[in-house]
Design a protein around this motif. Structure first.
Motif, PDB file in Angstrom:
ATOM      1  N   VAL A 175      39.909  78.653  24.707  1.00 31.16           N
ATOM      2  CA  VAL A 175      41.344  78.537  24.984  1.00 31.16           C
ATOM      3  C   VAL A 175      41.831  77.096  24.981  1.00 31.16           C
ATOM      4  N   TRP A 176      41.106  76.213  25.624  1.00 37.25           N
ATOM      5  CA  TRP A 176      41.615  74.849  25.818  1.00 37.25           C
ATOM      6  C   TRP A 176      41.859  74.070  24.525  1.00 37.25           C
ATOM      7  N   PRO A 177      41.144  74.303  23.437  1.00 41.87           N
ATOM      8  CA  PRO A 177      41.474  73.560  22.204  1.00 41.87           C
ATOM      9  C   PRO A 177      42.772  74.015  21.530  1.00 41.87           C
ATOM     10  N   LEU A 178      43.335  75.154  21.942  1.00 41.82           N
ATOM     11  CA  LEU A 178      44.529  75.684  21.291  1.00 41.82           C
ATOM     12  C   LEU A 178      45.770  74.892  21.685  1.00 41.82           C
ATOM     13  N   SER A 179      46.770  74.883  20.805  1.00 40.95           N
ATOM     14  CA  SER A 179      48.010  74.176  21.113  1.00 40.95           C
ATOM     15  C   SER A 179      48.774  74.913  22.197  1.00 40.95           C
ATOM     16  N   CYS A 180      49.579  74.186  22.967  1.00 36.44           N
ATOM     17  CA  CYS A 180      50.328  74.782  24.069  1.00 36.44           C
ATOM     18  C   CYS A 180      51.251  75.895  23.590  1.00 36.44           C
ATOM     19  N   SER A 181      51.805  75.741  22.397  1.00 39.60           N
ATOM     20  CA  SER A 181      52.781  76.705  21.897  1.00 39.60           C
ATOM     21  C   SER A 181      52.180  78.086  21.646  1.00 39.60           C
ATOM     22  N   GLN A 182      50.851  78.191  21.655  1.00 40.80           N
ATOM     23  CA  GLN A 182      50.219  79.478  21.388  1.00 40.80           C
ATOM     24  C   GLN A 182      50.160  80.369  22.620  1.00 40.80           C
ATOM     25  N   MET A 183      50.457  79.822  23.794  1.00 44.54           N
ATOM     26  CA  MET A 183      50.376  80.604  25.020  1.00 44.54           C
ATOM     27  C   MET A 183      51.727  81.205  25.357  1.00 44.54           C
ATOM     28  N   ILE A 184      51.716  82.457  25.797  1.00 39.81           N
ATOM     29  CA  ILE A 184      52.937  83.132  26.184  1.00 39.81           C
ATOM     30  C   ILE A 184      53.621  82.354  27.309  1.00 39.81           C
ATOM     31  N   GLY A 185      54.934  82.223  27.227  1.00 42.76           N
ATOM     32  CA  GLY A 185      55.680  81.490  28.235  1.00 42.76           C
ATOM     33  C   GLY A 185      56.008  80.072  27.846  1.00 42.76           C
TER      34      GLY A 185
END
Length: 412
Positions: A175-185
């Motif tokens: 999870v942590w390597p993913l960009s912030c925009s990929q998380m709901i909210g």
């Protein structure tokens, strides 16, 4: 016991249903689009072949055709989408009663209590993928995790027809390597603010200072920090269980673009009449207001502000919305407003005590509240147009004179 949460996402749902019903669409660049006549001529869904040309959801038809001249435009068939959505929800319901729909094509499932019957979360996810494919001809992507946000992340990582497991032991690596925009909210505006603070990945977010995030984003910053660290404990609602109301809003696209302040205020007033009525029905008042503005280039921006005191008076809500609009909007040559939306939030119940202002006219507000309630009852009995504000006559679908049917009802 560690929870087992699934997020199931029907792949390219609208297009998948169309290509299932019309096999000749398969393998072609296809976009399912809204009605141009109703001013909803945008891309709702697209095939994998269309994606290769850069076709995006919410893009206008003319923009999509410019990028892909041979693009096949397909009109939506919502009755079919509803049918297949319910069919798939029925399959989910055979494995758990905790099925929380998220739109027509997505759902969370809590299968924690189903594992003794059907196997691990991953095994249940594989069974669902197979059954949906065999019984409906559609495919789903499944995310399996110990909370709802990470399960949704997982379903987004392998599409179409994929399955991803994110466990507590390895979520930091996945999870942590993913960009912030990929998380709901985290929408574009929030992602931009985080990037301005040097926070680009979910790992950056999880390791940021909680106090600095709260200063940057308010309460939302603390919630996102908890989610990035895997501490979200929000439950999956059971079928039929209603989510607590967090906001009440309404939006509308006019038949013609709005080109001046008066037209925009008229639209706000019309929308706030509906918001006000719904707040009264639920015994709530709004402590803050948010507006969404979409221009003629289909760019949408949102703004929000606290109200001086909680209210559900339509005129006060419309005036607050207009103040927000005037503060942020600049009329430029040729620039127009395509649609606006209004939402009341920070809701409080009737009877809630709050600090009054010296400048509040409480007696006047009480009279207006009684008047608004009487207006609701008249409209419920005689129709929406039986009682209309004078400033809205001749606009937004309201006739300057009541219809024959309305006159007959009023006379009776």
């Amino acid at each position: 016991m560690e929870r087992a949460i699934l997020h199931c996402d029907l792949n390219n749902f609208f297009y998948s249903v169309e290509s299932r019903d019309y096999p000749e669409l398969r393998g072609r660049a296809v976009a399912v689009c809204g009605s141009v006549e109703d001013r909803h001529g945008i891309v709702l869904a697209k095939s994998e072949e269309a994606k290769k040309y850069g076709i995006r959801t919410a893009q206008t038809i003319w923009q999509a055709k410019r990028q892909c001249p041979h693009l096949v435009i397909c009109e939506p068939h919502y009755e079919r989408y509803i049918y297949f959505s319910r069919l798939v929800q029925g399959i989910y319901g055979e494995y758990t009663d905790q099925v929380e729909p998220f739109g027509m094509d997505e759902a969370w499932l809590d299968v924690t209590g189903s594992r003794r019957l059907f196997g691990t979360g991953k095994e249940i996810g594989e069974k669902l993928r197979r059954r949906v494919r065999e019984e409906t001809g559609l495919t789903i992507s499944v995310g399996v995790s110990f909370n709802k946000p990470f399960a949704k992340l997982g379903s987004d990582l392998k599409k179409p027809d994929g399955l991803t497991v994110i466990e507590r032991a390895d979520f930091k690596e996945k999870v942590w390597p993913l960009s912030c925009s990929q998380m709901i909210g985290i929408g574009p505006a929030t992602a931009k603010r985080l990037a301005g603070a040097g926070i680009f990945t979910l790992g950056d977010l999880a390791n940021a200072s909680l106090d600095s995030l709260k200063r940057l984003l308010g309460k939302c910053g603390g919630r996102l920090w908890q989610t990035a660290n895997g501490w979200d404990a929000s439950p999956v609602r059971r079928e039929g269980e209603e989510e607590p109301v967090k906001s009440v809003g309404n939006s509308m696209t006019e038949s013609a673009d709005l080109a001046d302040d008066q037209a925009v205020f008229s639209m706000f007033l019309l929308l706030c009449e509906n918001v006000s009525r719904r707040l009264r029905e639920q015994g709530l008042l709004a402590g803050a207001i948010a507006v969404d503005i979409r221009d003629d280039m289909l760019t949408t921006v949102g703004h929000q502000a606290k109200l001086t005191a909680p209210t559900r008076n339509a005129l006060e809500l419309a005036r607050a919305a207009m103040r927000l609009f005037s503060r942020h909007w600049r009329w430029e040559r040729g620039r127009t407003v395509r649609s606006v939306g209004v939402r009341g939030y920070d809701l409080v119940e009737d009877g809630t005590v709050w600090q009054l202002s010296f400048f509040q006219e409480t007696a006047r507000e009480e009279r207006l509240e009684r008047l608004a309630g009487d207006a609701d009852r008249l409209r419920a009995r005689y129709g929406r147009g039986a009682l209309v504000r004078a400033s809205l006559l001749g606009r937004n679908g309201y006739s300057k004179t009541p219809s024959v049917l309305q006159r007959e009802r009023i006379q009776r």
